[in-house]
Design a protein around this motif. Structure first.
Motif, PDB file in Angstrom:
ATOM      1  N   ARG A 249      65.068  29.924  34.156  1.00 10.80           N
ATOM      2  CA  ARG A 249      64.636  29.569  32.799  1.00 10.80           C
ATOM      3  C   ARG A 249      63.875  28.248  32.842  1.00 10.80           C
ATOM      4  NH1 ARG A 249      65.529  33.358  28.712  1.00 10.80           N
ATOM      5  NH2 ARG A 249      67.330  34.592  29.322  1.00 10.80           N
ATOM      6  N   THR A 250      63.130  27.988  31.766  1.00  9.97           N
ATOM      7  CA  THR A 250      62.372  26.736  31.694  1.00  9.97           C
ATOM      8  C   THR A 250      63.288  25.574  31.310  1.00  9.97           C
ATOM      9  OG1 THR A 250      61.812  27.035  29.372  1.00  9.97           O
ATOM     10  CG2 THR A 250      60.238  27.918  31.017  1.00  9.97           C
ATOM     11  N   ILE A 251      62.831  24.382  31.597  1.00 10.59           N
ATOM     12  CA  ILE A 251      63.566  23.177  31.203  1.00 10.59           C
ATOM     13  C   ILE A 251      63.710  23.132  29.689  1.00 10.59           C
ATOM     14  CG2 ILE A 251      63.452  20.648  31.119  1.00 10.59           C
ATOM     15  CD1 ILE A 251      64.247  21.680  33.865  1.00 10.59           C
ATOM     16  N   LYS A 252      62.695  23.574  28.960  1.00 10.45           N
ATOM     17  CA  LYS A 252      62.768  23.599  27.499  1.00 10.45           C
ATOM     18  C   LYS A 252      63.913  24.493  27.034  1.00 10.45           C
ATOM     19  CE  LYS A 252      60.111  24.546  23.352  1.00 10.45           C
ATOM     20  NZ  LYS A 252      58.803  24.895  22.804  1.00 10.45           N
ATOM     21  N   PHE A 253      64.023  25.684  27.600  1.00 10.72           N
ATOM     22  CA  PHE A 253      65.096  26.602  27.240  1.00 10.72           C
ATOM     23  C   PHE A 253      66.453  25.978  27.551  1.00 10.72           C
ATOM     24  CE2 PHE A 253      68.193  29.847  28.304  1.00 10.72           C
ATOM     25  CZ  PHE A 253      68.111  30.702  27.222  1.00 10.72           C
ATOM     26  N   VAL A 254      66.602  25.430  28.752  1.00  8.35           N
ATOM     27  CA  VAL A 254      67.873  24.831  29.175  1.00  8.35           C
ATOM     28  C   VAL A 254      68.207  23.613  28.321  1.00  8.35           C
ATOM     29  CG1 VAL A 254      69.038  23.648  31.084  1.00  8.35           C
ATOM     30  CG2 VAL A 254      67.742  25.739  31.510  1.00  8.35           C
ATOM     31  N   SER A 255      67.220  22.780  28.008  1.00 10.53           N
ATOM     32  CA  SER A 255      67.452  21.607  27.151  1.00 10.53           C
ATOM     33  C   SER A 255      67.967  22.016  25.790  1.00 10.53           C
ATOM     34  CB  SER A 255      66.160  20.810  26.982  1.00 10.53           C
ATOM     35  OG  SER A 255      65.716  20.298  28.197  1.00 10.53           O
TER      36      SER A 255
ATOM     37  N   ASP B 221      59.446  18.083  33.107  1.00 11.93           N
ATOM     38  CA  ASP B 221      58.450  18.736  32.270  1.00 11.93           C
ATOM     39  C   ASP B 221      59.092  19.951  31.620  1.00 11.93           C
ATOM     40  OD1 ASP B 221      56.229  19.928  31.116  1.00 11.93           O
ATOM     41  OD2 ASP B 221      55.316  20.496  33.024  1.00 11.93           O
ATOM     42  N   ILE B 222      58.950  20.077  30.300  1.00 10.29           N
ATOM     43  CA  ILE B 222      59.617  21.160  29.579  1.00 10.29           C
ATOM     44  C   ILE B 222      59.098  22.539  29.957  1.00 10.29           C
ATOM     45  CG2 ILE B 222      60.252  19.724  27.610  1.00 10.29           C
ATOM     46  CD1 ILE B 222      57.939  21.028  26.068  1.00 10.29           C
ATOM     47  N   ASN B 223      57.921  22.614  30.553  1.00  7.23           N
ATOM     48  CA  ASN B 223      57.354  23.906  30.928  1.00  7.23           C
ATOM     49  C   ASN B 223      57.711  24.336  32.351  1.00  7.23           C
ATOM     50  OD1 ASN B 223      56.008  24.274  28.419  1.00  7.23           O
ATOM     51  ND2 ASN B 223      54.520  22.756  29.077  1.00  7.23           N
TER      52      ASN B 223
ATOM     53  N   HIS C  85      65.260  15.845  25.815  1.00  6.39           N
ATOM     54  CA  HIS C  85      64.704  15.681  27.153  1.00  6.39           C
ATOM     55  C   HIS C  85      65.819  15.608  28.168  1.00  6.39           C
ATOM     56  CE1 HIS C  85      60.754  14.874  25.454  1.00  6.39           C
ATOM     57  NE2 HIS C  85      61.357  14.088  24.575  1.00  6.39           N
ATOM     58  N   LEU C  86      65.522  16.051  29.364  1.00  4.55           N
ATOM     59  CA  LEU C  86      66.453  15.952  30.485  1.00  4.55           C
ATOM     60  C   LEU C  86      65.871  15.029  31.535  1.00  4.55           C
ATOM     61  CD1 LEU C  86      67.707  19.593  31.131  1.00  4.55           C
ATOM     62  CD2 LEU C  86      69.001  17.672  30.220  1.00  4.55           C
TER      63      LEU C  86
END
Length: 84
Positions: free
Chosen positions: A26-32, A65-67, A54-55
């Motif tokens: 999954r993307t960082i955005k999803f996990v965040s 990067d969220i993507n 943000h992580l």
């Protein structure tokens, strides 16, 4: 590669730490967003849900990067992440 990694999540706003598994596909955005909802629910609203979170890697200071996908980052078992 495994599908999940065990991380330590640090939430400075409420002074709490959690150990949990996050998905690597999954993307960082999803996990965040997932972590944001988790902390909001587990604290019964003491940590207000935010639109943007943000992580950051606690050891290296890297802001992810969220993507990016989790598997494409340096996040591995035992990584300490800061949620803000």
């Amino acid at each position: 590669m495994e599908y999940k990694v065990l991380i330590k999540l640090i939430v400075p706003e409420i002074g709490e730490e959690y150990e949990l598994f996050i998905p690597v596909n999954r993307t960082i955005k999803f996990v965040s967003n997932l972590l944001n909802k988790f902390v909001t629910n587990i604290t019964n609203g003491a940590y207000p849900e935010k639109e943007v979170v943000h992580l950051t890697n606690r050891r290296t200071g890297v802001l992810y990067d969220i993507n990016s996908y989790v598997r494409a980052t340096d996040i591995r078992n035992g990584t300490e992440l800061v949620l803000y």
